[in-house]
Scaffold this motif. Structure first.
Motif, PDB file in Angstrom:
ATOM      1  N   VAL A 174       0.837  -1.209   0.000  1.00 38.10           N
ATOM      2  CA  VAL A 174       0.000   0.000   0.000  1.00 38.10           C
ATOM      3  C   VAL A 174       0.868   1.255   0.000  1.00 38.10           C
ATOM      4  O   VAL A 174       0.659   2.180  -0.792  1.00 38.10           O
ATOM      5  CB  VAL A 174      -0.942   0.001   1.220  1.00 38.10           C
ATOM      6  CG1 VAL A 174      -1.653   1.346   1.339  1.00 38.10           C
ATOM      7  CG2 VAL A 174      -1.953  -1.131   1.113  1.00 38.10           C
ATOM      8  N   LEU A 175       1.866   1.296   0.890  1.00 46.69           N
ATOM      9  CA  LEU A 175       2.701   2.485   1.001  1.00 46.69           C
ATOM     10  C   LEU A 175       3.517   2.730  -0.262  1.00 46.69           C
ATOM     11  O   LEU A 175       3.654   3.874  -0.706  1.00 46.69           O
ATOM     12  CB  LEU A 175       3.635   2.364   2.207  1.00 46.69           C
ATOM     13  CG  LEU A 175       2.978   2.354   3.584  1.00 46.69           C
ATOM     14  CD1 LEU A 175       4.043   2.379   4.671  1.00 46.69           C
ATOM     15  CD2 LEU A 175       2.033   3.530   3.758  1.00 46.69           C
ATOM     16  N   LEU A 176       4.054   1.668  -0.852  1.00 47.67           N
ATOM     17  CA  LEU A 176       4.866   1.854  -2.053  1.00 47.67           C
ATOM     18  C   LEU A 176       4.044   2.420  -3.196  1.00 47.67           C
ATOM     19  O   LEU A 176       4.506   3.293  -3.928  1.00 47.67           O
ATOM     20  CB  LEU A 176       5.524   0.536  -2.471  1.00 47.67           C
ATOM     21  CG  LEU A 176       6.457   0.622  -3.688  1.00 47.67           C
ATOM     22  CD1 LEU A 176       7.556   1.657  -3.471  1.00 47.67           C
ATOM     23  CD2 LEU A 176       7.067  -0.744  -3.998  1.00 47.67           C
ATOM     24  N   LEU A 223       1.512  10.748   4.088  1.00 50.12           N
ATOM     25  CA  LEU A 223       1.554   9.333   3.706  1.00 50.12           C
ATOM     26  C   LEU A 223       0.680   8.491   4.630  1.00 50.12           C
ATOM     27  O   LEU A 223      -0.081   7.629   4.175  1.00 50.12           O
ATOM     28  CB  LEU A 223       2.998   8.834   3.740  1.00 50.12           C
ATOM     29  CG  LEU A 223       3.244   7.364   3.383  1.00 50.12           C
ATOM     30  CD1 LEU A 223       2.715   7.028   1.995  1.00 50.12           C
ATOM     31  CD2 LEU A 223       4.736   7.042   3.485  1.00 50.12           C
ATOM     32  N   ARG A 224       0.756   8.758   5.921  1.00 49.42           N
ATOM     33  CA  ARG A 224      -0.087   8.020   6.875  1.00 49.42           C
ATOM     34  C   ARG A 224      -1.561   8.273   6.622  1.00 49.42           C
ATOM     35  O   ARG A 224      -2.388   7.364   6.723  1.00 49.42           O
ATOM     36  CB  ARG A 224       0.268   8.409   8.318  1.00 49.42           C
ATOM     37  CG  ARG A 224       1.570   7.835   8.825  1.00 49.42           C
ATOM     38  CD  ARG A 224       1.799   8.156  10.288  1.00 49.42           C
ATOM     39  NE  ARG A 224       0.887   7.424  11.163  1.00 49.42           N
ATOM     40  CZ  ARG A 224       0.881   7.536  12.477  1.00 49.42           C
ATOM     41  NH1 ARG A 224       1.706   8.371  13.077  1.00 49.42           N
ATOM     42  NH2 ARG A 224       0.027   6.836  13.204  1.00 49.42           N
ATOM     43  N   ALA A 254      -2.723   6.450   3.488  1.00 45.64           N
ATOM     44  CA  ALA A 254      -2.736   5.001   3.714  1.00 45.64           C
ATOM     45  C   ALA A 254      -3.773   4.592   4.749  1.00 45.64           C
ATOM     46  O   ALA A 254      -3.918   3.403   5.048  1.00 45.64           O
ATOM     47  CB  ALA A 254      -1.354   4.534   4.162  1.00 45.64           C
ATOM     48  N   ASP A 255      -4.501   5.563   5.274  1.00 43.48           N
ATOM     49  CA  ASP A 255      -5.487   5.315   6.322  1.00 43.48           C
ATOM     50  C   ASP A 255      -4.835   4.633   7.525  1.00 43.48           C
ATOM     51  O   ASP A 255      -5.342   3.652   8.058  1.00 43.48           O
ATOM     52  CB  ASP A 255      -6.641   4.451   5.778  1.00 43.48           C
ATOM     53  CG  ASP A 255      -7.833   4.426   6.739  1.00 43.48           C
ATOM     54  OD1 ASP A 255      -7.972   5.375   7.538  1.00 43.48           O
ATOM     55  OD2 ASP A 255      -8.614   3.450   6.692  1.00 43.48           O
ATOM     56  N   MET A 256      -3.660   5.172   7.926  1.00 34.05           N
ATOM     57  CA  MET A 256      -2.913   4.590   9.039  1.00 34.05           C
ATOM     58  C   MET A 256      -2.548   5.665  10.069  1.00 34.05           C
ATOM     59  O   MET A 256      -1.508   5.604  10.707  1.00 34.05           O
ATOM     60  CB  MET A 256      -1.650   3.895   8.519  1.00 34.05           C
ATOM     61  CG  MET A 256      -1.931   2.755   7.547  1.00 34.05           C
ATOM     62  SD  MET A 256      -0.438   1.925   6.946  1.00 34.05           S
ATOM     63  CE  MET A 256       0.049   0.995   8.408  1.00 34.05           C
ATOM     64  N   ALA A 312       2.784  -0.726  12.528  1.00 34.92           N
ATOM     65  CA  ALA A 312       2.716  -1.371  11.219  1.00 34.92           C
ATOM     66  C   ALA A 312       3.201  -0.417  10.128  1.00 34.92           C
ATOM     67  O   ALA A 312       3.890  -0.828   9.189  1.00 34.92           O
ATOM     68  CB  ALA A 312       1.289  -1.817  10.924  1.00 34.92           C
ATOM     69  N   PHE A 313       2.859   0.854  10.264  1.00 32.60           N
ATOM     70  CA  PHE A 313       3.295   1.874   9.314  1.00 32.60           C
ATOM     71  C   PHE A 313       4.815   2.014   9.321  1.00 32.60           C
ATOM     72  O   PHE A 313       5.471   1.963   8.272  1.00 32.60           O
ATOM     73  CB  PHE A 313       2.637   3.214   9.665  1.00 32.60           C
ATOM     74  CG  PHE A 313       3.088   4.371   8.818  1.00 32.60           C
ATOM     75  CD1 PHE A 313       2.543   4.584   7.560  1.00 32.60           C
ATOM     76  CD2 PHE A 313       4.053   5.259   9.299  1.00 32.60           C
ATOM     77  CE1 PHE A 313       2.957   5.666   6.775  1.00 32.60           C
ATOM     78  CE2 PHE A 313       4.463   6.338   8.520  1.00 32.60           C
ATOM     79  CZ  PHE A 313       3.922   6.538   7.253  1.00 32.60           C
TER      80      PHE A 313
END
Length: 229
Positions: free
Chosen positions: A114-116, A130-131, A134-136, A144-145
């Motif tokens: 997802v992050l990539l 970015l977080r 990514a819904d993080m 996990a992030f």
């Protein structure tokens, strides 16, 4: 006469740039046996001062000026890799498989996939954004992030672009600077570096050959073992 590294008196950005260019790989803190680090080569009183002599500030200048790739490349530790060595390094630590294939083979986490993808679509994105994408953002997902970001750096899929000032809605600096990320391929392209032409094994052999005259035998033996070269 002893070299600058042996004397432990590197005081300027330009001097450190020369050290990185000569050694190829330089950790931010002590990591490799019988091998220098940015921390070990500089004066403690210069760190976190915000001055031109602050090595903590240099870490963002090196990738920003195209002098070295920067990221948690080895054992989850921050490393600077010279622009000359970086194409071979990326080939030696990276994977020939796309990340989706690695995920299907159990070699990559879902969060890394997802992050990539987000970083590919938003080169130079900073951590907070970015977080969010990514819904993080929730506290429970921070570990996990962070793990996924470290995973992607360890396979040289991404590098740390630098740091960006956090701004509030009025455009005023608010809070600590935030780390930003981009794909390794994008960093290389922007800085006029070509991908290594050869296999992972050939890239590792190129690096070890380059290390021969500038690294100690103990340092070479360590990195060969750690990186499985």
């Amino acid at each position: 006469m002893k070299s600058m590294e042996e004397q432990g008196i590197v005081t300027t950005f330009e001097e450190m740039a020369g050290v990185i260019a000569r050694l190829g790989i330089l950790p931010l803190a002590q990591l490799i046996p019988e091998h220098p680090s940015v921390n070990g080569l500089t004066k403690a009183e210069n760190w976190h001062t915000g001055s031109e002599l602050d090595p903590w500030a240099w870490r963002a200048r090196f990738p920003g000026e195209g002098l070295a790739g920067y990221g948690k490349f080895i054992r989850k530790k921050a490393i600077l890799v010279s622009r000359e060595w970086f194409p071979a390094f990326a080939a030696a630590v990276g994977s020939v498989q796309e990340i989706e294939e690695r995920y299907n083979n159990g070699l990559a986490s879902r969060e890394a996939v997802v992050l990539l993808q987000i970083i590919r679509d938003n080169e130079g994105i900073e951590t907070r954004e970015l977080r969010a994408l990514a819904d993080m953002k929730v506290k429970e997902k921070k570990t996990a992030f962070d793990n996924a970001l470290t995973e992607l750096q360890g396979t040289a899929d991404i590098v740390i672009s630098g740091v960006k000032a956090r701004l509030n809605a009025e455009g005023v600096v608010n809070g600590w600077n935030s780390t930003s990320f981009e794909t390794a391929g994008h960093w290389m392209q922007v800085n006029n570096l070509s991908s290594f032409e050869g296999s992972r094994e050939e890239a590792a052999a190129w690096l070890q050959s380059a290390m021969t005259d500038v690294w100690t035998p103990a340092a070479i033996a360590w990195i060969r073992k750690v990186m499985s070269w």
